[in-house]
Design a protein around this motif. Structure first.
Motif, short mmCIF file in Angstrom:
data_model
loop_
_atom_site.label_atom_id
_atom_site.label_comp_id
_atom_site.label_asym_id
_atom_site.label_seq_id
_atom_site.Cartn_x
_atom_site.Cartn_y
_atom_site.Cartn_z
N ILE A 18 0.80 -1.31 0.04
CA ILE A 18 0.10 0.06 0.19
C ILE A 18 0.95 1.15 0.12
CG2 ILE A 18 -1.65 1.16 1.34
CD1 ILE A 18 -2.91 -1.51 2.32
N ALA A 19 2.04 1.27 0.90
CA ALA A 19 2.77 2.51 0.99
C ALA A 19 3.57 2.61 -0.36
CB ALA A 19 3.74 2.36 2.22
N GLY A 20 3.95 1.60 -1.07
CA GLY A 20 4.72 1.57 -2.38
C GLY A 20 3.59 2.30 -3.40
N GLY A 21 2.51 1.77 -3.47
CA GLY A 21 1.33 2.34 -4.38
C GLY A 21 1.25 3.57 -4.12
N ILE A 22 0.96 4.24 -2.93
CA ILE A 22 1.13 5.74 -2.86
C ILE A 22 2.15 6.49 -3.28
CG2 ILE A 22 0.78 7.21 -0.79
CD1 ILE A 22 -0.94 5.20 0.77
N TYR A 23 3.24 6.01 -2.96
CA TYR A 23 4.41 6.44 -3.28
C TYR A 23 4.58 6.66 -4.82
CZ TYR A 23 9.41 7.63 -3.88
OH TYR A 23 10.63 7.86 -4.27
N ILE A 24 4.37 5.63 -5.35
CA ILE A 24 4.37 5.83 -6.91
C ILE A 24 3.15 6.43 -7.70
CG2 ILE A 24 3.91 4.14 -8.94
CD1 ILE A 24 5.27 2.07 -7.42
N PHE A 25 1.85 6.63 -6.92
CA PHE A 25 0.86 7.25 -7.64
C PHE A 25 0.62 8.61 -7.14
CE2 PHE A 25 -0.08 3.07 -8.62
CZ PHE A 25 -0.29 3.33 -10.36
N GLN A 26 1.69 9.04 -5.93
CA GLN A 26 1.52 10.31 -5.37
C GLN A 26 1.46 11.55 -6.38
OE1 GLN A 26 4.36 11.25 -2.51
NE2 GLN A 26 3.29 12.83 -1.84
N PRO A 27 2.41 11.55 -7.54
CA PRO A 27 2.44 12.84 -8.40
C PRO A 27 1.07 12.96 -9.10
CG PRO A 27 4.16 11.63 -8.75
CD PRO A 27 3.44 10.69 -7.73
N ILE A 28 0.57 11.53 -9.35
CA ILE A 28 -0.92 11.92 -10.19
C ILE A 28 -1.84 12.32 -9.25
CG2 ILE A 28 -2.58 10.13 -11.21
CD1 ILE A 28 -0.22 8.43 -11.89
N PHE A 29 -1.98 11.80 -7.98
CA PHE A 29 -2.90 12.33 -7.00
C PHE A 29 -2.77 13.93 -6.90
CE2 PHE A 29 -2.55 8.15 -4.80
CZ PHE A 29 -3.60 7.54 -5.66
N GLN A 30 -1.56 14.45 -6.95
CA GLN A 30 -1.06 15.83 -6.62
C GLN A 30 -1.87 16.60 -7.86
OE1 GLN A 30 3.04 16.01 -5.76
NE2 GLN A 30 2.67 15.56 -3.54
N GLN A 31 -1.34 16.23 -9.13
CA GLN A 31 -1.88 16.70 -10.33
C GLN A 31 -3.26 16.79 -10.25
OE1 GLN A 31 0.07 18.22 -12.57
NE2 GLN A 31 -1.64 18.93 -13.60
#
Length: 54
Positions: A18-31
């Motif tokens: 879960i932490a890895g998924g959040i780390y990877i997709f964080q830029p998409i969430f921010q955009q």
């Protein structure tokens, strides 16, 4: 016990995944968040200009 995982191992692997998924997709969430804020501001400006025209 070859091929079996204990509960703590499963829990650790799940949290790590879960932490890895959040780390990877964080830029998409921010955009997405930035785009939504810009859209909301543009809508607000458009509504204000419509009120001034009336």
């Amino acid at each position: 016990m070859f091929g079996r995982l204990t509960f703590p191992q499963l829990l650790f692997a799940s949290i790590l995944g879960i932490a890895g998924g959040i780390y990877i997709f964080q830029p998409i969430f921010q955009q997405h968040s930035r785009d939504q804020k810009e859209l909301k501001e543009k809508l607000k400006v458009a509504e204000e200009s419509e009120e001034k025209k009336s």
